[in-house]
Write a protein that holds these residues in place. Structure first.
Motif, PDB file in Angstrom:
ATOM      1  N   LEU A   1     -85.141 -61.857  25.881  1.00 12.13           N
ATOM      2  CA  LEU A   1     -84.526 -62.455  27.276  1.00 12.13           C
ATOM      3  C   LEU A   1     -83.185 -61.820  27.178  1.00 12.13           C
ATOM      4  N   LEU A   2     -82.098 -61.886  26.424  1.00  4.28           N
ATOM      5  CA  LEU A   2     -80.955 -61.406  26.503  1.00  4.28           C
ATOM      6  C   LEU A   2     -80.691 -59.896  26.873  1.00  4.28           C
TER       7      LEU A   2
ATOM      8  N   ALA B   1     -83.332 -58.265  28.788  1.00  4.13           N
ATOM      9  CA  ALA B   1     -83.955 -58.161  30.084  1.00  4.13           C
ATOM     10  C   ALA B   1     -82.933 -58.316  31.387  1.00  4.13           C
ATOM     11  N   VAL B   2     -82.309 -58.989  30.796  1.00  4.11           N
ATOM     12  CA  VAL B   2     -81.091 -59.897  31.687  1.00  4.11           C
ATOM     13  C   VAL B   2     -79.749 -58.647  31.852  1.00  4.11           C
ATOM     14  N   GLY B   3     -80.099 -58.539  30.394  1.00  5.13           N
ATOM     15  CA  GLY B   3     -78.557 -56.718  30.058  1.00  5.13           C
ATOM     16  C   GLY B   3     -78.817 -56.059  30.921  1.00  5.13           C
ATOM     17  N   CYS B   4     -80.492 -56.122  30.876  1.00  4.05           N
ATOM     18  CA  CYS B   4     -80.710 -54.400  31.259  1.00  4.05           C
ATOM     19  C   CYS B   4     -80.724 -54.338  33.071  1.00  4.05           C
ATOM     20  N   ALA B   5     -80.980 -55.923  33.627  1.00  3.62           N
ATOM     21  CA  ALA B   5     -81.351 -55.789  35.262  1.00  3.62           C
ATOM     22  C   ALA B   5     -79.335 -55.868  36.093  1.00  3.62           C
ATOM     23  N   LEU B   6     -78.450 -56.279  34.692  1.00  4.01           N
ATOM     24  CA  LEU B   6     -77.245 -56.532  35.333  1.00  4.01           C
ATOM     25  C   LEU B   6     -76.904 -54.466  34.791  1.00  4.01           C
ATOM     26  N   ALA B   7     -77.144 -54.084  34.318  1.00  4.09           N
ATOM     27  CA  ALA B   7     -76.925 -52.430  33.932  1.00  4.09           C
ATOM     28  C   ALA B   7     -78.002 -51.569  34.942  1.00  4.09           C
ATOM     29  N   ALA B   8     -78.768 -52.215  35.889  1.00  6.42           N
ATOM     30  CA  ALA B   8     -78.904 -51.544  36.942  1.00  6.42           C
ATOM     31  C   ALA B   8     -77.823 -51.597  37.917  1.00  6.42           C
TER      32      ALA B   8
END
Length: 228
Positions: free
Chosen positions: A33-34, A36-43
């Protein structure tokens, strides 16, 4: 009478509870979960053009809803899953299950997160939904690999089942409804591997669309629409 494999899988998803999960599974679910959220923020910083298009894509529907787009506004859960799936996969840092060859987090986490938000569920509910989605995605993926990957993008195809399982669990579907949701997922599963030849944006659109289709599948099952 022996249950079909689909019925067995559906019963597992519907009956799964947070308290059934071993600590190791809970810990890993929190990690994905963390991640995935981190990857989305990085985008938003690594590929701002794609991230902006993902946010604009769902904003164009002008839909109100309780689900959050990571780095964007709130919208309908299906649209939030679409945007977040694109965002999580945008920079290609998202997790991969090697035997199933699926970017599981970019499909399952958006569907689980959006459906849990709509249901006003708890963090424990979210983790259980994620585990259900991961289990379904990877088991189906391992069952059809490696030949499936010759033409089909397994994140898009097999991920649709996991998204439906995650959404259905968060929505509280029973075993029969979950089986129906998986049937709806089966008839929507799609995604060609042709993006490898061109580098097209469909690679990132696939997990978002799988998440959207997963929530749509669960909704149709909840409404009583039948599936094979």
């Amino acid at each position: 009478m022996t249950l079909s494999q689909t019925a067995q899988l559906s019963a597992f998803v519907a009956n799964l509870r947070f308290d059934d999960l071993p600590p190791e599974a809970v810990h890993q679910a929190c990690r994905v979960l963390l991640d995935a959220v981190g990857c989305a923020l990085a985008a938003h910083t690594e590929d701002p053009a794609k991230a902006s298009r993902a946010v604009q894509l769902v904003a164009g529907f002008h839909a109100n809803g309780p689900a959050s787009v990571i780095g964007g506004a709130q919208t309908d859960p299906a649209l939030a899953a679409l945007a977040n799936g694109i965002l999580i996969n945008a920079t290609d840092y998202d997790d991969t299950h090697k035997r199933a060859l699926v970017h599981v987090g970019s499909v399952v986490v958006p569907a689980a997160l959006a459906a849990t938000e709509q249901a006003q569920g708890s963090g424990r509910d979210l983790i259980a939904a994620i585990v259900a989605g991961y289990e379904v995605t990877t088991r189906i993926g391992m069952a059809v690999m490696p030949t499936h990957y010759r033409f089909w993008h397994s994140t898009a195809t097999n991920g649709t089942f996991g998204a439906a399982a995650a959404a259905g669990h968060a929505m509280g579907l029973d075993a029969a409804q979950t089986e129906t949701a998986l049937g709806h997922a089966a008839t929507q599963a799609a995604g060609l591997n042709s993006f490898f030849e061109t580098g097209a944006d469909t690679k990132s659109i696939h997990p978002g669309k799988a998440g959207l289709n997963g929530i749509l599948s669960a909704r149709m099952a909840a409404l009583g629409l039948s599936s094979p």
